[in-house]
Design a protein around this motif. Structure first.
Motif, mmCIF file in Angstrom:
data_model
loop_
_atom_site.group_PDB
_atom_site.id
_atom_site.type_symbol
_atom_site.label_atom_id
_atom_site.label_comp_id
_atom_site.label_asym_id
_atom_site.label_seq_id
_atom_site.Cartn_x
_atom_site.Cartn_y
_atom_site.Cartn_z
ATOM 1 N N ASP A 285 90.081 1.444 126.165
ATOM 2 C CA ASP A 285 90.053 0.223 126.968
ATOM 3 C C ASP A 285 90.599 -0.985 126.211
ATOM 4 O OD1 ASP A 285 88.956 1.473 129.191
ATOM 5 O OD2 ASP A 285 86.914 1.235 128.449
ATOM 6 N N ILE A 286 90.888 -0.821 124.934
ATOM 7 C CA ILE A 286 91.423 -1.935 124.137
ATOM 8 C C ILE A 286 92.894 -1.667 123.843
ATOM 9 C CG2 ILE A 286 91.203 -3.286 122.032
ATOM 10 C CD1 ILE A 286 88.323 -2.470 121.848
ATOM 11 N N ASP A 287 93.741 -2.556 124.341
ATOM 12 C CA ASP A 287 95.177 -2.477 124.097
ATOM 13 C C ASP A 287 95.493 -3.450 122.965
ATOM 14 O OD1 ASP A 287 97.909 -2.475 124.092
ATOM 15 O OD2 ASP A 287 98.136 -2.651 126.265
ATOM 16 N N TRP A 288 95.535 -2.926 121.736
ATOM 17 C CA TRP A 288 95.713 -3.795 120.582
ATOM 18 C C TRP A 288 97.121 -4.390 120.532
ATOM 19 C CZ3 TRP A 288 91.398 -5.131 118.340
ATOM 20 C CH2 TRP A 288 90.307 -4.255 118.343
ATOM 21 N N LYS A 289 98.108 -3.680 121.039
ATOM 22 C CA LYS A 289 99.473 -4.195 120.992
ATOM 23 C C LYS A 289 99.643 -5.425 121.869
ATOM 24 C CE LYS A 289 101.779 0.181 119.905
ATOM 25 N NZ LYS A 289 102.802 1.169 120.342
ATOM 26 N N ARG A 290 99.027 -5.403 123.048
ATOM 27 C CA ARG A 290 99.163 -6.520 123.988
ATOM 28 C C ARG A 290 97.956 -7.445 123.981
ATOM 29 N NH1 ARG A 290 101.153 -1.913 126.131
ATOM 30 N NH2 ARG A 290 103.284 -1.919 126.966
ATOM 31 N N ASP A 291 96.999 -7.198 123.098
ATOM 32 C CA ASP A 291 95.778 -8.013 123.030
ATOM 33 C C ASP A 291 95.111 -8.088 124.398
ATOM 34 O OD1 ASP A 291 95.957 -8.506 120.327
ATOM 35 O OD2 ASP A 291 97.205 -10.292 120.592
ATOM 36 N N ARG A 292 94.810 -6.920 124.977
ATOM 37 C CA ARG A 292 94.175 -6.844 126.289
ATOM 38 C C ARG A 292 92.910 -5.991 126.212
ATOM 39 N NH1 ARG A 292 96.986 -10.431 127.139
ATOM 40 N NH2 ARG A 292 98.529 -10.800 128.803
ATOM 41 N N LEU A 293 91.923 -6.418 126.989
ATOM 42 C CA LEU A 293 90.686 -5.655 127.143
ATOM 43 C C LEU A 293 90.566 -5.248 128.600
ATOM 44 C CD1 LEU A 293 87.878 -4.646 126.110
ATOM 45 C CD2 LEU A 293 86.986 -6.882 126.816
ATOM 46 N N HIS A 294 90.471 -3.958 128.861
ATOM 47 C CA HIS A 294 90.358 -3.446 130.222
ATOM 48 C C HIS A 294 88.910 -3.067 130.500
ATOM 49 C CE1 HIS A 294 94.745 -3.199 130.816
ATOM 50 N NE2 HIS A 294 94.779 -2.828 129.542
ATOM 51 N N VAL A 295 88.357 -3.630 131.558
ATOM 52 C CA VAL A 295 86.988 -3.316 131.974
ATOM 53 C C VAL A 295 87.087 -2.539 133.268
ATOM 54 C CG1 VAL A 295 84.732 -4.245 132.600
ATOM 55 C CG2 VAL A 295 86.127 -5.410 130.874
ATOM 56 N N ARG A 296 86.705 -1.274 133.209
ATOM 57 C CA ARG A 296 86.836 -0.397 134.367
ATOM 58 C C ARG A 296 85.452 -0.128 134.958
ATOM 59 N NH1 ARG A 296 92.012 1.360 132.783
ATOM 60 N NH2 ARG A 296 92.262 1.333 130.517
ATOM 61 N N GLU A 297 85.458 0.550 136.095
ATOM 62 C CA GLU A 297 84.235 0.981 136.763
ATOM 63 C C GLU A 297 83.291 -0.191 137.021
ATOM 64 O OE1 GLU A 297 82.352 4.212 134.811
ATOM 65 O OE2 GLU A 297 84.159 5.420 134.699
ATOM 66 N N ARG A 298 83.850 -1.293 137.490
ATOM 67 C CA ARG A 298 83.007 -2.401 137.902
ATOM 68 C C ARG A 298 82.490 -2.125 139.300
ATOM 69 N NH1 ARG A 298 85.176 -7.953 135.387
ATOM 70 N NH2 ARG A 298 82.987 -7.998 134.808
ATOM 71 N N LYS A 299 81.730 -3.051 139.836
ATOM 72 C CA LYS A 299 81.210 -2.848 141.175
ATOM 73 C C LYS A 299 82.356 -2.713 142.167
ATOM 74 C CE LYS A 299 76.616 -4.907 140.908
ATOM 75 N NZ LYS A 299 75.681 -5.891 141.494
ATOM 76 N N ALA A 300 82.131 -1.863 143.177
ATOM 77 C CA ALA A 300 83.139 -1.588 144.201
ATOM 78 C C ALA A 300 84.406 -0.993 143.592
ATOM 79 C CB ALA A 300 83.473 -2.845 145.000
ATOM 80 N N ASP A 301 84.250 -0.310 142.430
ATOM 81 C CA ASP A 301 85.368 0.360 141.764
ATOM 82 C C ASP A 301 86.490 -0.593 141.370
ATOM 83 O OD1 ASP A 301 84.156 2.853 141.928
ATOM 84 O OD2 ASP A 301 84.918 3.180 143.954
ATOM 85 N N HIS A 302 86.146 -1.851 141.105
ATOM 86 C CA HIS A 302 87.135 -2.810 140.639
ATOM 87 C C HIS A 302 87.355 -2.632 139.136
ATOM 88 C CE1 HIS A 302 86.158 -5.721 144.198
ATOM 89 N NE2 HIS A 302 86.809 -4.634 144.563
ATOM 90 N N SER A 303 88.479 -3.158 138.650
ATOM 91 C CA SER A 303 88.746 -3.199 137.220
ATOM 92 C C SER A 303 89.368 -4.549 136.898
ATOM 93 C CB SER A 303 89.683 -2.061 136.801
ATOM 94 O OG SER A 303 90.932 -2.195 137.439
#
Length: 424
Positions: A285-303
């Motif tokens: 979930d951590i994209d070190w190259k692009r400095d991004r944090l992905h949060v998956r499986e939120r409510k209603a299957d949002h990310s």
């Protein structure tokens, strides 16, 4: 006799001989091996072996020489252990001793006798109404698409309803509104307002399903009154940013646990993540190259994808290099003590509550959501639109964010005082 594992922890030959001479000596050595394989710390093994040695002496004094027979003597052994050590000890200390001694012996049985990785030894709760209303939980899962955590709440409420019907001698097929009302009235003495809403909603869904399946001749679900609770009646249990800093100051970054907890606290404070979302984070979930944090499986299957703040990236790197155990799983945050397993939602929330208590911050129901509220409130105070804030923290509805507008004290004070103009 091969006792290589015990020799790793006990230096004196007399100590090893005393352990091996008891009739459970071989099983104790096997248990120590199992603990080592699961990464238990030496200090934990040092504390457990004397308990098991004394348990072997206790059972031998009662002429028991079959390990399967000793499980019935666990409670008498615990009582004897406490009786010997009870002098001048507080009730809290006795409670801790009971939990520790009982936990050690039961864990020994789970690993050596039953050969099970399940150390809790808890009996699973029965499924409510499994014979009277079959298929209800499948309906919740497959047709309504509820998560396992939501179905758990349904089962909790329905277990109480099943006991109540059994006590009053009523079957589902003969249910009437007075019986349901009697159950709701009885539960109101123990439940708070929000729990009563959950109870009434559960009963409505259950009764509607029973009518649909032909088990109830009349649909009485709509007659079950749901207590009124106004959505904007509550005030979020937020804390000030000074309190947030005071809480962070309680974390000891010199320790492995401190590095792990600090990274999790920053994630909740900065992004308003829920405890479940923090526990579910993986290395992918951590994209070190692009400095991004992905949060998956939120409510209603949002990310959601967040820019990875430098301070959070540094905290996670510090934990990964100097704190995270050497495990195969991809989850980021793991238990420090054995057995090694990823942290659960409950563990993340309990960790947050621990630091709030240490900092002496008064807040109702302290936990991970306290930091989520603090994150949202800081964004509100800085003038961000409610829609933007809702998208940022993963609110499904704008009304979930509107409640924070109520606690903009400075802004409301200006409105109340006005700017000197007379009312027309």
């Amino acid at each position: 006799m091969e006792v290589a594992m015990l020799e790793r922890f006990f230096v004196k030959p007399q100590t090893i001989d005393r352990i091996m001479d008891c009739w459970l000596g071989l099983q104790i050595d096997e248990y120590v091996t199992a603990l080592c394989d699961r990464g238990y710390a030496p200090r934990s093994i040092y504390r457990r072996v004397p308990v098991l040695t004394k348990f072997a002496v206790f059972t031998a004094a009662r002429n028991v020489d079959q390990i399967e027979q000793t499980e019935a003597l666990i409670e008498p052994f615990i009582d004897d252990w406490l009786r010997i050590r009870r002098a001048d000890r507080s009730a809290e200390a006795c409670r801790r001793d009971r939990n520790f001694v009982g936990g050690v012996v039961r864990h020994f049985f789970s690993q050596i006798v039953s050969k099970s990785d399940n150390t809790s030894r808890r009996t699973a709760w029965p499924i409510p109404f499994v014979t009277q209303v079959p298929g209800f939980l499948d309906y919740l899962r497959e047709e309504r698409g509820l998560r396992a955590s939501s179905i758990h709440h349904y089962r909790h409420y329905l277990r109480g309803f099943e006991r109540y019907l059994r006590d009053v001698g009523c079957e589902v097929t003969t249910l009437s509104l007075p019986v349901v009302t009697g159950f709701v009235t009885a539960q109101a003495q123990h439940f708070g307002p929000r729990s009563m809403i959950g109870l009434a909603s559960t009963l409505r869904v259950f009764l509607r399903y029973a009518h649909r399946e032909g088990l109830l001749q009349r649909d009485i679900s709509k007659l079950v009154e749901v207590p009124q609770h106004y959505r904007l009646a509550d005030i979020p249990r937020s804390i000030s940013w000074d309190s947030v800093q005071k809480m962070l100051d309680q974390v000891d970054l010199r320790t492995v646990v401190g590095r792990r907890d600090y990274a999790m606290l920053l994630l909740m404070i900065t992004y308003g993540l829920r405890a479940r979302e923090v526990a579910a984070l993986t290395l992918d979930d951590i994209d070190w190259k692009r400095d991004r944090l992905h949060v998956r499986e939120r409510k209603a299957d949002h990310s959601t994808a967040y820019p990875l703040a430098p301070v959070i990236g540094e905290a996670i790197i510090d934990y990964l290099k100097n704190g995270r155990p050497d495990v195969q799983g991809r989850q980021i945050f793991w238990r420090y003590l054995a057995p090694r397993s990823p942290l659960t939602q409950a563990a993340v929330s309990a960790m947050t509550s621990k630091y709030l208590h240490r900092a002496g911050i008064p807040v109702a129901r302290p936990g991970s959501h306290t930091l989520r509220h603090a994150c949202v409130q800081r964004l509100v105070d800085n003038g961000f639109p409610l829609k933007t804030i809702g998208d940022y923290v993963g609110h499904r509805s704008a009304s979930s964010t509107m409640i924070y507008a109520k606690v903009q004290v400075d802004g409301l004070r200006e409105v109340a005082l006005g700017d000197g103009e007379d009312l027309q």
